[in-house]
Design an enzyme around this catalytic site. Structure first.
Site, PDB file in Angstrom:
ATOM      1  N   GLY A  19      46.625  21.697  44.498  1.00 37.11           N
ATOM      2  CA  GLY A  19      47.004  21.477  45.898  1.00 37.11           C
ATOM      3  C   GLY A  19      45.844  21.403  46.875  1.00 37.11           C
ATOM      4  O   GLY A  19      46.015  21.689  48.055  1.00 37.11           O
ATOM      5  N   SER A  20      44.649  20.989  46.413  1.00 37.20           N
ATOM      6  CA  SER A  20      43.513  20.957  47.347  1.00 37.20           C
ATOM      7  C   SER A  20      43.677  19.845  48.394  1.00 37.20           C
ATOM      8  O   SER A  20      43.283  20.006  49.544  1.00 37.20           O
ATOM      9  CB  SER A  20      42.185  20.829  46.601  1.00 37.20           C
ATOM     10  N   ASN A  21      44.287  18.717  48.008  1.00 37.11           N
ATOM     11  CA  ASN A  21      44.563  17.678  49.004  1.00 37.11           C
ATOM     12  C   ASN A  21      45.652  18.127  49.973  1.00 37.11           C
ATOM     13  O   ASN A  21      45.619  17.782  51.152  1.00 37.11           O
ATOM     14  CB  ASN A  21      44.957  16.363  48.328  1.00 37.11           C
ATOM     15  N   MET A  94      52.256  14.674  39.320  1.00 36.36           N
ATOM     16  CA  MET A  94      52.117  14.095  37.975  1.00 36.36           C
ATOM     17  C   MET A  94      53.410  13.502  37.418  1.00 36.36           C
ATOM     18  O   MET A  94      53.600  13.423  36.212  1.00 36.36           O
ATOM     19  CB  MET A  94      51.560  15.142  37.001  1.00 36.36           C
ATOM     20  N   ILE A  96      56.052  10.027  37.790  1.00 43.83           N
ATOM     21  CA  ILE A  96      56.130   8.684  38.350  1.00 43.83           C
ATOM     22  C   ILE A  96      57.500   8.502  39.002  1.00 43.83           C
ATOM     23  O   ILE A  96      58.537   8.733  38.369  1.00 43.83           O
ATOM     24  CB  ILE A  96      55.867   7.619  37.262  1.00 43.83           C
ATOM     25  N   ASN A 111      49.846   7.400  48.123  1.00 47.90           N
ATOM     26  CA  ASN A 111      49.274   8.143  46.993  1.00 47.90           C
ATOM     27  C   ASN A 111      47.754   8.106  47.111  1.00 47.90           C
ATOM     28  O   ASN A 111      47.188   7.145  47.618  1.00 47.90           O
ATOM     29  CB  ASN A 111      49.693   7.497  45.666  1.00 47.90           C
ATOM     30  N   HIS A 113      44.373   8.228  44.740  1.00 51.77           N
ATOM     31  CA  HIS A 113      44.023   8.015  43.332  1.00 51.77           C
ATOM     32  C   HIS A 113      42.513   8.133  43.159  1.00 51.77           C
ATOM     33  O   HIS A 113      41.746   7.565  43.946  1.00 51.77           O
ATOM     34  CB  HIS A 113      44.501   6.619  42.902  1.00 51.77           C
ATOM     35  N   ASP A 149      50.028   2.547  40.517  1.00 55.03           N
ATOM     36  CA  ASP A 149      48.712   2.416  41.173  1.00 55.03           C
ATOM     37  C   ASP A 149      48.398   0.975  41.584  1.00 55.03           C
ATOM     38  O   ASP A 149      47.252   0.528  41.504  1.00 55.03           O
ATOM     39  CB  ASP A 149      47.587   2.956  40.264  1.00 55.03           C
ATOM     40  N   GLU A 178      38.053  12.770  48.733  1.00 55.88           N
ATOM     41  CA  GLU A 178      39.511  12.644  48.869  1.00 55.88           C
ATOM     42  C   GLU A 178      40.007  13.435  50.078  1.00 55.88           C
ATOM     43  O   GLU A 178      40.885  12.994  50.811  1.00 55.88           O
ATOM     44  CB  GLU A 178      40.215  13.166  47.607  1.00 55.88           C
TER      45      GLU A 178
END
Length: 195
Positions: A19-21, A94, A96, A111, A113, A149, A178
């Protein structure tokens, strides 16, 4: 989509891991000029470290059992509707999303990436970049479409790959950019969009 008049954009962040983003988006939501509010956190992993940030910041969060994908997505759509979510940010989620889910949500899904798309869709991006002796890697924020993606790119940022870089050191460098890239991408679409 209704215009944003005198209110912030309600965001739901989907996570699976550390959860760093998510944390960088929470910090961004708290600065004065920010037009976003994180209302909801969805995870498929009850051990996700990101849940600690959710609790600390008193953000509503749900752990979704993905063993039956159709039911899981139905439940998520209900939560999104209830919480009037304008935008979904996938941040290391993680799973789709099905094309049916993307169609039903109707609003944008973003998203982040860890590669310079369209290079290295999917997993193991850092290893592939190093194995191919690329000079640069980076991160991309893009719109989510049913094709993995492959949605329209909103923003990208490069990092140089050094000869001494390993998968681990490159991942660290990319993660650092990011954290700045995601808020910048949201700002960019807010300027262009008629939310």
């Amino acid at each position: 989509m209704e215009k944003l008049i005198g209110r912030n954009l309600n965001i739901s962040v989907f996570i699976s891991g550390r959860g760093s983003n998510l944390l960088s988006l929470i910090k961004y939501s708290k600065i004065k000029k920010s037009k976003i509010k994180i209302n909801l956190i969805i995870t498929n992993n009850k051990f996700s470290k990101g849940l600690e940030f959710a609790k600390k910041n008193k953000i509503k969060n749900y752990i979704i059992n993905y063993s039956k994908k159709k039911e899981a997505e139905h439940k998520i759509l209900e939560y999104l509707r209830k919480n009037k979510i304008d935008l979904i940010c996938l941040a290391g989620f993680m799973k789709i999303l099905s094309s049916s889910f993307i169609k039903k949500f109707k609003n944008p899904i973003l998203n982040i990436h860890p590669s310079l798309l369209p290079r290295y869709k999917g997993l193991n991006t850092h290893r592939r970049a190093i194995e191919n002796k690329d000079k640069f890697s980076g991160a991309t924020v893009h719109f989510v479409t049913p094709k993995l993606d492959s949605g329209k790119i909103i923003l990208q940022k490069k990092v140089r790959i050094l000869k001494s870089d390993t998968e681990k050191t490159l991942a660290k460098k990319v993660l650092k950019i990011e954290h700045k890239l995601y808020p910048s991408a949201i700002e960019k679409i807010l300027k262009k969009s008629s939310f």
